[in-house]
Design an enzyme around this catalytic site. Structure first.
Site, PDB file in Angstrom:
ATOM      1  N   ASN A 150     -14.965   9.980 -56.350  1.00  0.00           N
ATOM      2  CA  ASN A 150     -13.710  10.647 -55.972  1.00  0.00           C
ATOM      3  C   ASN A 150     -12.573   9.623 -55.967  1.00  0.00           C
ATOM      4  OD1 ASN A 150     -11.829  12.506 -55.127  1.00  0.00           O
ATOM      5  ND2 ASN A 150     -12.892  13.075 -53.228  1.00  0.00           N
ATOM      6  N   HIS A 199      -9.712  19.338 -59.913  1.00  0.00           N
ATOM      7  CA  HIS A 199      -9.860  18.220 -58.974  1.00  0.00           C
ATOM      8  C   HIS A 199     -11.368  18.008 -58.799  1.00  0.00           C
ATOM      9  CE1 HIS A 199      -9.963  15.654 -55.608  1.00  0.00           C
ATOM     10  NE2 HIS A 199     -10.449  16.568 -54.799  1.00  0.00           N
ATOM     11  N   SER A 218     -15.381  22.451 -46.562  1.00  0.00           N
ATOM     12  CA  SER A 218     -14.356  22.010 -47.528  1.00  0.00           C
ATOM     13  C   SER A 218     -14.635  22.588 -48.916  1.00  0.00           C
ATOM     14  CB  SER A 218     -14.277  20.478 -47.574  1.00  0.00           C
ATOM     15  OG  SER A 218     -15.390  19.913 -48.251  1.00  0.00           O
ATOM     16  N   THR A 266     -19.855  10.259 -51.722  1.00  0.00           N
ATOM     17  CA  THR A 266     -18.750  10.808 -52.526  1.00  0.00           C
ATOM     18  C   THR A 266     -17.499   9.933 -52.421  1.00  0.00           C
ATOM     19  OG1 THR A 266     -18.099  12.330 -50.738  1.00  0.00           O
ATOM     20  CG2 THR A 266     -19.614  13.188 -52.390  1.00  0.00           C
ATOM     21  N   GLU A 275      -2.877   9.235 -50.614  1.00  0.00           N
ATOM     22  CA  GLU A 275      -3.193   9.515 -49.215  1.00  0.00           C
ATOM     23  C   GLU A 275      -3.831   8.281 -48.581  1.00  0.00           C
ATOM     24  OE1 GLU A 275      -6.691  12.078 -48.451  1.00  0.00           O
ATOM     25  OE2 GLU A 275      -6.586  12.551 -50.584  1.00  0.00           O
ATOM     26  N   SER A 330      -7.166  18.923 -49.635  1.00  0.00           N
ATOM     27  CA  SER A 330      -7.680  19.469 -48.375  1.00  0.00           C
ATOM     28  C   SER A 330      -6.560  19.633 -47.366  1.00  0.00           C
ATOM     29  CB  SER A 330      -8.733  18.525 -47.788  1.00  0.00           C
ATOM     30  OG  SER A 330      -9.952  18.692 -48.455  1.00  0.00           O
ATOM     31  N   CYS A 382      -5.386  15.300 -51.768  1.00  0.00           N
ATOM     32  CA  CYS A 382      -5.532  15.115 -53.227  1.00  0.00           C
ATOM     33  C   CYS A 382      -4.487  15.876 -54.019  1.00  0.00           C
ATOM     34  CB  CYS A 382      -6.920  15.564 -53.667  1.00  0.00           C
ATOM     35  SG  CYS A 382      -8.230  14.736 -52.792  1.00  0.00           S
TER      36      CYS A 382
HETATM   37  P1  HMG Z   1     -24.944  17.026 -48.389  1.00  0.00           P
HETATM   38  O1  HMG Z   1     -25.290  17.044 -46.955  1.00  0.00           O
HETATM   39  O2  HMG Z   1     -25.403  15.876 -49.209  1.00  0.00           O
HETATM   40  O3  HMG Z   1     -25.369  18.414 -49.054  1.00  0.00           O
HETATM   41  O4  HMG Z   1     -23.369  17.125 -48.495  1.00  0.00           O
HETATM   42  P2  HMG Z   1     -26.786  18.975 -49.481  1.00  0.00           P
HETATM   43  O5  HMG Z   1     -27.909  18.331 -48.770  1.00  0.00           O
HETATM   44  O6  HMG Z   1     -26.649  20.458 -49.363  1.00  0.00           O
HETATM   45  O7  HMG Z   1     -26.933  18.569 -51.025  1.00  0.00           O
HETATM   46  C1  HMG Z   1     -25.927  18.803 -51.947  1.00  0.00           C
HETATM   47  C2  HMG Z   1     -26.503  19.555 -53.139  1.00  0.00           C
HETATM   48  O8  HMG Z   1     -27.583  18.789 -53.692  1.00  0.00           O
HETATM   49  C3  HMG Z   1     -27.105  20.931 -52.818  1.00  0.00           C
HETATM   50  O9  HMG Z   1     -26.818  21.798 -53.899  1.00  0.00           O
HETATM   51  C4  HMG Z   1     -28.605  20.656 -52.766  1.00  0.00           C
HETATM   52  O10 HMG Z   1     -29.396  21.799 -53.050  1.00  0.00           O
HETATM   53  C5  HMG Z   1     -28.725  19.624 -53.845  1.00  0.00           C
HETATM   54  P3  HMG Z   1     -25.837  23.051 -53.700  1.00  0.00           P
HETATM   55  O11 HMG Z   1     -26.450  23.918 -52.684  1.00  0.00           O
HETATM   56  O12 HMG Z   1     -24.524  22.487 -53.223  1.00  0.00           O
HETATM   57  O13 HMG Z   1     -25.737  23.640 -55.059  1.00  0.00           O
HETATM   58  N1  HMG Z   1     -29.924  18.761 -53.714  1.00  0.00           N
HETATM   59  C6  HMG Z   1     -30.709  18.399 -54.750  1.00  0.00           C
HETATM   60  N2  HMG Z   1     -30.682  18.717 -56.060  1.00  0.00           N
HETATM   61  C7  HMG Z   1     -31.645  18.177 -56.868  1.00  0.00           C
HETATM   62  N3  HMG Z   1     -32.633  17.360 -56.405  1.00  0.00           N
HETATM   63  C8  HMG Z   1     -32.698  17.029 -55.108  1.00  0.00           C
HETATM   64  C9  HMG Z   1     -31.715  17.563 -54.215  1.00  0.00           C
HETATM   65  N4  HMG Z   1     -31.482  17.436 -52.879  1.00  0.00           N
HETATM   66  C10 HMG Z   1     -30.383  18.172 -52.604  1.00  0.00           C
HETATM   67  N5  HMG Z   1     -33.672  16.222 -54.662  1.00  0.00           N
HETATM   68  C11 HMG Z   1     -21.200  17.224 -49.440  1.00  0.00           C
HETATM   69  C12 HMG Z   1     -22.692  17.296 -49.715  1.00  0.00           C
HETATM   70  C13 HMG Z   1     -20.458  17.401 -50.727  1.00  0.00           C
HETATM   71  C14 HMG Z   1     -20.807  18.364 -48.481  1.00  0.00           C
HETATM   72  C15 HMG Z   1     -20.883  15.851 -48.788  1.00  0.00           C
HETATM   73  O14 HMG Z   1     -21.153  14.828 -49.711  1.00  0.00           O
HETATM   74  C16 HMG Z   1     -19.437  15.733 -48.330  1.00  0.00           C
HETATM   75  O15 HMG Z   1     -19.077  16.144 -47.224  1.00  0.00           O
HETATM   76  N6  HMG Z   1     -18.528  15.126 -49.182  1.00  0.00           N
HETATM   77  C17 HMG Z   1     -17.125  14.981 -48.845  1.00  0.00           C
HETATM   78  C18 HMG Z   1     -16.369  16.291 -48.886  1.00  0.00           C
HETATM   79  C19 HMG Z   1     -16.085  16.804 -50.272  1.00  0.00           C
HETATM   80  O16 HMG Z   1     -16.148  16.083 -51.259  1.00  0.00           O
HETATM   81  N7  HMG Z   1     -15.675  18.104 -50.360  1.00  0.00           N
HETATM   82  C20 HMG Z   1     -15.362  18.705 -51.627  1.00  0.00           C
HETATM   83  C21 HMG Z   1     -14.327  19.841 -51.497  1.00  0.00           C
HETATM   84  S1  HMG Z   1     -12.878  19.311 -50.596  1.00  0.00           S
HETATM   85  C22 HMG Z   1     -12.011  18.324 -51.763  1.00  0.00           C
HETATM   86  O17 HMG Z   1     -12.307  18.311 -52.903  1.00  0.00           O
HETATM   87  C23 HMG Z   1     -10.894  17.488 -51.223  1.00  0.00           C
HETATM   88  C24 HMG Z   1     -11.190  16.008 -51.082  1.00  0.00           C
HETATM   89  O18 HMG Z   1     -11.185  15.390 -52.361  1.00  0.00           O
HETATM   90  C25 HMG Z   1     -10.189  15.326 -50.138  1.00  0.00           C
HETATM   91  C26 HMG Z   1      -8.690  15.503 -50.380  1.00  0.00           C
HETATM   92  O19 HMG Z   1      -8.180  16.577 -50.717  1.00  0.00           O
HETATM   93  O20 HMG Z   1      -7.980  14.510 -50.110  1.00  0.00           O
HETATM   94  C27 HMG Z   1     -12.562  15.757 -50.467  1.00  0.00           C
END
Ligand code: HMG
Length: 390
Positions: A276, A233, A201, A152, A79, A309, A111
């Site tokens: 990723n 994935h 997502s 990520t 992609e 996605s 992906c």
């Molecule tokens: P974020 O804003 O960093 O989320 O976004 P957060 O603040 O909620 O923190 C993430 C986790 O860390 C949470 O745990 C927190 O509690 C924890 P959860 O509730 O998820 O279990 N946390 C801590 N833990 C320990 N000590 C601490 C601490 N602070 C927080 N101090 C997000 C995270 C993944 C949403 C962001 O990084 C993002 O948008 N990433 C890109 C999207 C993505 O990867 N999506 C995955 C599914 S879609 C997919 O896989 C397809 C893709 O590969 C693309 C394609 O298909 O081409 C993306």
């Protein structure tokens, strides 16, 4: 007839950004990354690295073991392709000096495309068992700086030689699949970085897993207990943990914490330190399983959950073949990962170069050390070079 993966190898960039460095720069607790999303490092591609050079590095060690003139097709999943018209696979075909009696095409759906290319290859081989197909899944995950998705990123390429009577894994007939037109992650043509509704997502990913599982069980009659190892994935490893928990809840399986770790941990180790790699990530997870599992898993069943996605997903399985261990390139994978250079945040930003789409002529500094590089762009034409006999 058995059809599947005969040889496989992956490559990633020669540089990484540690999430400890990242956390210090952003004034965040590093456990948010180490524990919260389950990531330690992100491979970062320098400007003279793209999906073609990564793919060449992934495929070269496979081609060194066979007669490269036997390759009948290159199915290139990405992609983060390099041209809107010419397939990245044709640049790769030239760089690797493959036979002209070969077809090449690019596959795209986020992906998911790697799984699509692999399934297409099995179908082509079933129709003509003489086919020897090089399936490539290669991507560079890039998000905007100062977004929550920035942590990520990552990159990698997997090359898989697909044949009849495969020596590593037979891909079994029957899979569950699912498509839904949603906007959880996308990249419009004018952008080099993806846009994402991150939390949404993760929900769509888990729903897709449940949907593909239902379809998979209808199609194959297989149960959770029929599967020994689970590859998902992996955008970040915590996502794979959540996926496995979801599957356990859905199936009502009885899994102890030790069994949970045994089923998932080996298949996450490379992803945790690469980040990723979009279409490549599921297959890097599979290689991680093979390179890290201590037991011999001959005749064991491995499942694959591909999620792209947008969204398209598929759940399928394979059976490990006797003698597979002697074909693994574990030492090479480990050595290349160990040789990566750590970047400071400022060096990472320097690699995080602006779009080249408007650039007509560029000469790139040699930064990528892997044997193949993008030397430059002249009159909008990409110039790739082989730089060593790796
Ligand atoms: P974020 O804003 O960093 O989320 O976004 P957060 O603040 O909620 O923190 C993430 C986790 O860390 C949470 O745990 C927190 O509690 C924890 P959860 O509730 O998820 O279990 N946390 C801590 N833990 C320990 N000590 C601490 C601490 N602070 C927080 N101090 C997000 C995270 C993944 C949403 C962001 O990084 C993002 O948008 N990433 C890109 C999207 C993505 O990867 N999506 C995955 C599914 S879609 C997919 O896989 C397809 C893709 O590969 C693309 C394609 O298909 O081409 C993306």
């Amino acid at each position: 007839m058995k059809i599947g993966i005969d040889l496989l190898h992956f490559a990633t960039a020669d540089y990484y950004l540690g999430l400890d460095t990242f956390a210090a720069e952003k004034n965040l607790d590093v456990d948010k990354f180490y524990i919260g999303i389950g990531q330690e490092k992100m491979s970062i591609a320098p400007p003279d690295e793209d999906v073609v050079t990564l793919a060449a590095k992934a495929a070269a060690p496979i081609l060194d073991q066979i007669d490269r003139n036997d390759i009948t097709a290159v199915l290139f999943a990405t992609e983060t392709g390099v041209d809107q018209s010419k397939s990245a696979g044709v640049f790769l075909h030239g760089l690797l000096n493959l036979s002209k009696r070969c077809r090449v095409v690019e596959f795209k759906h986020a992906c998911y495309a790697g799984a699509a290319a692999l399934q297409m290859a099995t179908t082509m081989i079933r129709a003509n068992p003489k086919e020897k197909i090089l399936v490539i899944a290669a991507d560079i995950a890039k998000y905007d700086v100062d977004t929550s998705a920035e942590a990520t990123q990552g990159c990698g390429a997997v090359a898989m030689l697909m044949t009849e009577s495969p020596r590593i894994i037979e891909i079994e007939i029957g899979s569950g699949y699912f498509t839904d037109d949603v906007m959880d992650f996308w990249r419009p043509n004018h952008r080099t970085t993806a846009l994402v509704d991150g939390k949404y997502s993760t929900k769509v990913y888990l729903n897709s897993l449940k949907q593909t599982w239902e379809h998979f069980t209808e199609q194959t009659g297989k149960t959770f207990e029929d599967i020994d190892y689970f590859c998902y994935h992996i955008p970040f490893t915590k996502m794979a943990d959540k996926a496995h928990q979801t599957l356990i809840r859905k199936t009502g399986a009885n899994v102890t914490p030790d069994e949970f770790k045994a089923q998932t941990l080996p298949s996450q180790r490379y992803n945790r330190i690469i980040g990723n790699s979009y279409s490549a990530s599921l297959f890097i997870s599979f290689i991680s399983l093979l390179d890290h599992i201590e037991d011999n898993i001959e005749n064991k069943r491995v499942s694959f959950f591909s999620y792209g996605s947008g969204c398209v997903a598929e759940f399928f399985t394979g059976v490990m073949q006797p003698g597979y261990q002697s074909l693994l390139m574990t030492d090479r994978h480990l050595e290349k990962i160990a040789q990566r250079t750590a970047l400071t945040y400022a060096q990472y930003l320097a690699f995080y170069h602006p779009s080249e789409a408007s650039e007509e002529n560029i000469v790139y500094e040699p930064t990528n050390r892997g044997g193949y590089r993008l030397a430059g762009i002249e009159n909008h034409k990409r110039d790739y070079q082989r730089t060593s006999d790796e």
